[in-house]
Design a protein around this motif. Structure first.
Motif, PDB file in Angstrom:
ATOM      1  N   GLY A   4     -43.047  73.832  -0.226  1.00 29.69           N
ATOM      2  CA  GLY A   4     -44.160  74.847  -0.041  1.00 29.69           C
ATOM      3  C   GLY A   4     -44.579  75.156  -1.434  1.00 29.69           C
ATOM      4  N   LEU A   5     -45.760  75.961  -1.359  1.00 33.05           N
ATOM      5  CA  LEU A   5     -46.700  76.068  -2.355  1.00 33.05           C
ATOM      6  C   LEU A   5     -46.256  77.474  -3.064  1.00 33.05           C
ATOM      7  CD1 LEU A   5     -50.416  75.664  -1.193  1.00 33.05           C
ATOM      8  CD2 LEU A   5     -48.944  74.046  -2.396  1.00 33.05           C
ATOM      9  N   ALA A   6     -45.410  78.197  -2.644  1.00 35.96           N
ATOM     10  CA  ALA A   6     -45.128  79.580  -3.135  1.00 35.96           C
ATOM     11  C   ALA A   6     -44.290  79.212  -4.316  1.00 35.96           C
ATOM     12  CB  ALA A   6     -44.079  80.352  -2.054  1.00 35.96           C
ATOM     13  N   MET A  50     -35.699  69.739   0.013  1.00 32.03           N
ATOM     14  CA  MET A  50     -36.724  70.278   0.766  1.00 32.03           C
ATOM     15  C   MET A  50     -36.682  71.873   0.417  1.00 32.03           C
ATOM     16  SD  MET A  50     -38.333  70.824   4.480  1.00 32.03           S
ATOM     17  CE  MET A  50     -39.051  68.840   4.330  1.00 32.03           C
ATOM     18  N   ILE A  51     -37.743  72.362  -0.072  1.00 33.89           N
ATOM     19  CA  ILE A  51     -37.936  74.036  -0.305  1.00 33.89           C
ATOM     20  C   ILE A  51     -38.815  74.433   0.747  1.00 33.89           C
ATOM     21  CG2 ILE A  51     -38.284  75.713  -1.831  1.00 33.89           C
ATOM     22  CD1 ILE A  51     -35.961  73.632  -2.903  1.00 33.89           C
ATOM     23  N   ALA A  52     -38.255  75.130   1.810  1.00 31.44           N
ATOM     24  CA  ALA A  52     -39.250  75.608   2.704  1.00 31.44           C
ATOM     25  C   ALA A  52     -38.856  77.067   3.312  1.00 31.44           C
ATOM     26  CB  ALA A  52     -39.315  74.519   3.860  1.00 31.44           C
ATOM     27  N   ALA A  53     -39.596  77.437   4.107  1.00 28.86           N
ATOM     28  CA  ALA A  53     -39.495  78.683   4.876  1.00 28.86           C
ATOM     29  C   ALA A  53     -37.917  78.732   5.685  1.00 28.86           C
ATOM     30  CB  ALA A  53     -40.334  79.196   5.707  1.00 28.86           C
ATOM     31  N   THR A  54     -36.974  79.215   5.414  1.00 26.32           N
ATOM     32  CA  THR A  54     -35.845  79.216   5.834  1.00 26.32           C
ATOM     33  C   THR A  54     -35.723  78.806   7.579  1.00 26.32           C
ATOM     34  OG1 THR A  54     -34.711  80.466   4.144  1.00 26.32           O
ATOM     35  CG2 THR A  54     -33.308  80.371   6.171  1.00 26.32           C
ATOM     36  N   PRO A  72     -30.348  79.646   0.206  1.00 23.30           N
ATOM     37  CA  PRO A  72     -31.649  80.640   0.166  1.00 23.30           C
ATOM     38  C   PRO A  72     -31.802  80.815  -1.164  1.00 23.30           C
ATOM     39  CG  PRO A  72     -30.104  81.431   1.636  1.00 23.30           C
ATOM     40  CD  PRO A  72     -29.304  80.172   1.338  1.00 23.30           C
ATOM     41  N   ILE A  73     -32.951  80.616  -1.782  1.00 25.42           N
ATOM     42  CA  ILE A  73     -33.214  80.889  -3.166  1.00 25.42           C
ATOM     43  C   ILE A  73     -34.151  81.908  -3.544  1.00 25.42           C
ATOM     44  CG2 ILE A  73     -32.615  78.402  -3.789  1.00 25.42           C
ATOM     45  CD1 ILE A  73     -35.513  77.799  -3.852  1.00 25.42           C
ATOM     46  N   VAL A  74     -35.250  82.232  -2.792  1.00 23.86           N
ATOM     47  CA  VAL A  74     -36.252  83.167  -3.131  1.00 23.86           C
ATOM     48  C   VAL A  74     -36.780  83.663  -1.905  1.00 23.86           C
ATOM     49  CG1 VAL A  74     -37.025  82.177  -5.531  1.00 23.86           C
ATOM     50  CG2 VAL A  74     -38.265  81.554  -3.470  1.00 23.86           C
ATOM     51  N   GLU A 178     -45.016  98.961   4.898  1.00 27.25           N
ATOM     52  CA  GLU A 178     -44.863  98.830   6.216  1.00 27.25           C
ATOM     53  C   GLU A 178     -45.827  97.612   6.876  1.00 27.25           C
ATOM     54  OE1 GLU A 178     -48.520 101.760   5.535  1.00 27.25           O
ATOM     55  OE2 GLU A 178     -46.651 100.963   4.371  1.00 27.25           O
ATOM     56  N   LEU A 179     -46.619  96.932   6.022  1.00 29.05           N
ATOM     57  CA  LEU A 179     -47.162  96.009   6.956  1.00 29.05           C
ATOM     58  C   LEU A 179     -46.770  94.584   6.066  1.00 29.05           C
ATOM     59  CD1 LEU A 179     -50.973  97.314   6.926  1.00 29.05           C
ATOM     60  CD2 LEU A 179     -49.131  97.208   8.629  1.00 29.05           C
ATOM     61  N   GLN A 180     -45.872  94.603   5.221  1.00 32.56           N
ATOM     62  CA  GLN A 180     -45.563  93.444   4.264  1.00 32.56           C
ATOM     63  C   GLN A 180     -44.475  92.451   5.115  1.00 32.56           C
ATOM     64  OE1 GLN A 180     -45.820  90.815   2.073  1.00 32.56           O
ATOM     65  NE2 GLN A 180     -45.994  92.517   0.563  1.00 32.56           N
ATOM     66  N   LYS A 181     -44.885  91.313   4.889  1.00 31.00           N
ATOM     67  CA  LYS A 181     -43.969  90.281   5.442  1.00 31.00           C
ATOM     68  C   LYS A 181     -43.423  89.396   4.404  1.00 31.00           C
ATOM     69  CE  LYS A 181     -42.935  86.787   8.393  1.00 31.00           C
ATOM     70  NZ  LYS A 181     -41.821  86.863   9.253  1.00 31.00           N
ATOM     71  N   TRP A 182     -42.189  89.443   4.330  1.00 31.64           N
ATOM     72  CA  TRP A 182     -41.274  88.828   3.336  1.00 31.64           C
ATOM     73  C   TRP A 182     -40.808  87.285   4.064  1.00 31.64           C
ATOM     74  CZ3 TRP A 182     -40.725  90.244  -1.629  1.00 31.64           C
ATOM     75  CH2 TRP A 182     -41.013  91.540  -2.092  1.00 31.64           C
ATOM     76  N   THR A 183     -41.156  86.357   3.143  1.00 27.20           N
ATOM     77  CA  THR A 183     -40.837  85.057   3.656  1.00 27.20           C
ATOM     78  C   THR A 183     -39.832  84.558   2.640  1.00 27.20           C
ATOM     79  OG1 THR A 183     -42.703  84.450   4.631  1.00 27.20           O
ATOM     80  CG2 THR A 183     -41.459  82.774   3.812  1.00 27.20           C
ATOM     81  N   GLU A 184     -38.539  84.147   3.462  1.00 24.12           N
ATOM     82  CA  GLU A 184     -37.477  83.507   2.512  1.00 24.12           C
ATOM     83  C   GLU A 184     -37.582  82.044   2.311  1.00 24.12           C
ATOM     84  OE1 GLU A 184     -32.940  84.775   2.487  1.00 24.12           O
ATOM     85  OE2 GLU A 184     -33.183  83.014   3.998  1.00 24.12           O
ATOM     86  N   PHE A 185     -37.515  81.491   1.140  1.00 29.05           N
ATOM     87  CA  PHE A 185     -37.641  80.083   1.206  1.00 29.05           C
ATOM     88  C   PHE A 185     -36.022  79.598   0.741  1.00 29.05           C
ATOM     89  CE2 PHE A 185     -41.638  81.465   0.617  1.00 29.05           C
ATOM     90  CZ  PHE A 185     -42.387  80.699   1.365  1.00 29.05           C
ATOM     91  N   SER A 186     -35.706  78.607   1.377  1.00 30.74           N
ATOM     92  CA  SER A 186     -34.175  77.720   1.049  1.00 30.74           C
ATOM     93  C   SER A 186     -34.393  76.431   0.691  1.00 30.74           C
ATOM     94  CB  SER A 186     -33.414  77.941   2.457  1.00 30.74           C
ATOM     95  OG  SER A 186     -33.032  79.240   2.509  1.00 30.74           O
ATOM     96  N   ALA A 187     -33.456  75.718  -0.182  1.00 34.88           N
ATOM     97  CA  ALA A 187     -33.370  74.551  -0.352  1.00 34.88           C
ATOM     98  C   ALA A 187     -32.552  73.926   0.614  1.00 34.88           C
ATOM     99  CB  ALA A 187     -32.785  74.502  -1.799  1.00 34.88           C
ATOM    100  N   GLY A 188     -32.970  72.861   1.448  1.00 32.08           N
ATOM    101  CA  GLY A 188     -32.081  72.152   2.262  1.00 32.08           C
ATOM    102  C   GLY A 188     -31.921  70.646   1.845  1.00 32.08           C
TER     103      GLY A 188
END
Length: 229
Positions: A4-6, A50-54, A72-74, A178-188
């Motif tokens: 992903g781009l992140a 692949m690095i992508a949303a978990t 999980p990496i970031v 309170e409105l934040q959305k954390w996205t975890e990215f993992s290496a598969g």
């Protein structure tokens, strides 16, 4: 590697060169939002890592495409940016964010990016979709900060690490907590690549302390949080 781009800035600016210097192994990257990566796989493209949303790995594991236990990496938070040199609007509270979004000439977001998908849901929950979405600048994919450089929008929303990638964009800050959305990215790892020692070495490298420092430099938060301890 598909990613992903992140995480692109961390990989391009720091990690690929360091990994190649250490191992002699070069990495060929393909960058796209997670939704687009899944479409590429459906079309028959292949990868080693692949690095992508978990959560996106669940179906890939079930279908035998990715091996069990993605690493999980970031994690990445969402923020707003304005054209470089422009005044920074207030976004520290939900009320300030609502006022800023509704007053904007146009807000740029990515239709297929994790941040863009969340942004559409967020403005609906805030009850301002009828004001914000009709005048939004919608990118199918890519860096929303480019819409600030072109003048198509005066605000851009995306993962903070992606906003950092565009030189003509200036980060205002993250969404209110309170409105934040954390996205975890993992290496598969692809099931066909699990016995490849170069692939295993790469996953270990991007999960380690040197990689964690690169993530911090590019507005990402290493996972687990104790990577640098």
């Amino acid at each position: 590697m598909m990613s992903g781009l992140a995480t692109r800035k961390a990989f391009d600016d720091h990690l690929f060169a360091a990994f190649t210097e250490r191992t002699g192994v070069e990495v060929t990257p393909i960058y796209d939002p997670t939704v687009q990566l899944l479409r590429r796989l459906d079309a028959g493209e292949h990868f080693d890592v692949m690095i992508a949303a978990t959560p996106s790995f669940d179906a890939l594991i079930a279908n035998g495409v990715v091996a069990q236990g993605p690493q999980p990496i970031v994690r990445s938070g969402i923020g707003l940016a304005v054209p470089r040199g422009a005044a920074h609007p207030a976004i520290a509270t939900a009320g300030e964010l609502i006022a800023t979004l509704t007053a904007a000439r146009s807000v740029a977001y990515s239709r297929t990016g994790q941040s863009g998908i969340y942004f559409v849901d967020l403005v609906k929950r805030l009850g301002i979709e009828d004001v914000v979405l009709p005048k939004a600048t919608v990118l199918e994919k890519g860096f929303t900060g480019t819409a600030l450089e072109s003048g198509a929008a005066d605000l851009a929303v995306q993962q903070l690490s992606e906003l950092l990638f565009v030189s003509g964009a200036e980060i205002v800050g993250p969404l209110p907590e309170e409105l934040q959305k954390w996205t975890e990215f993992s290496a598969g790892t692809a099931t066909v690549s699990t016995r490849n020692p170069d692939v295993a070495a790469f996953v270990e490298f991007i999960s380690g302390p040197e990689a964690a420092r690169a993530y911090h430099l590019t507005a990402l938060e290493p996972v687990p949080s104790g990577l640098l301890s």
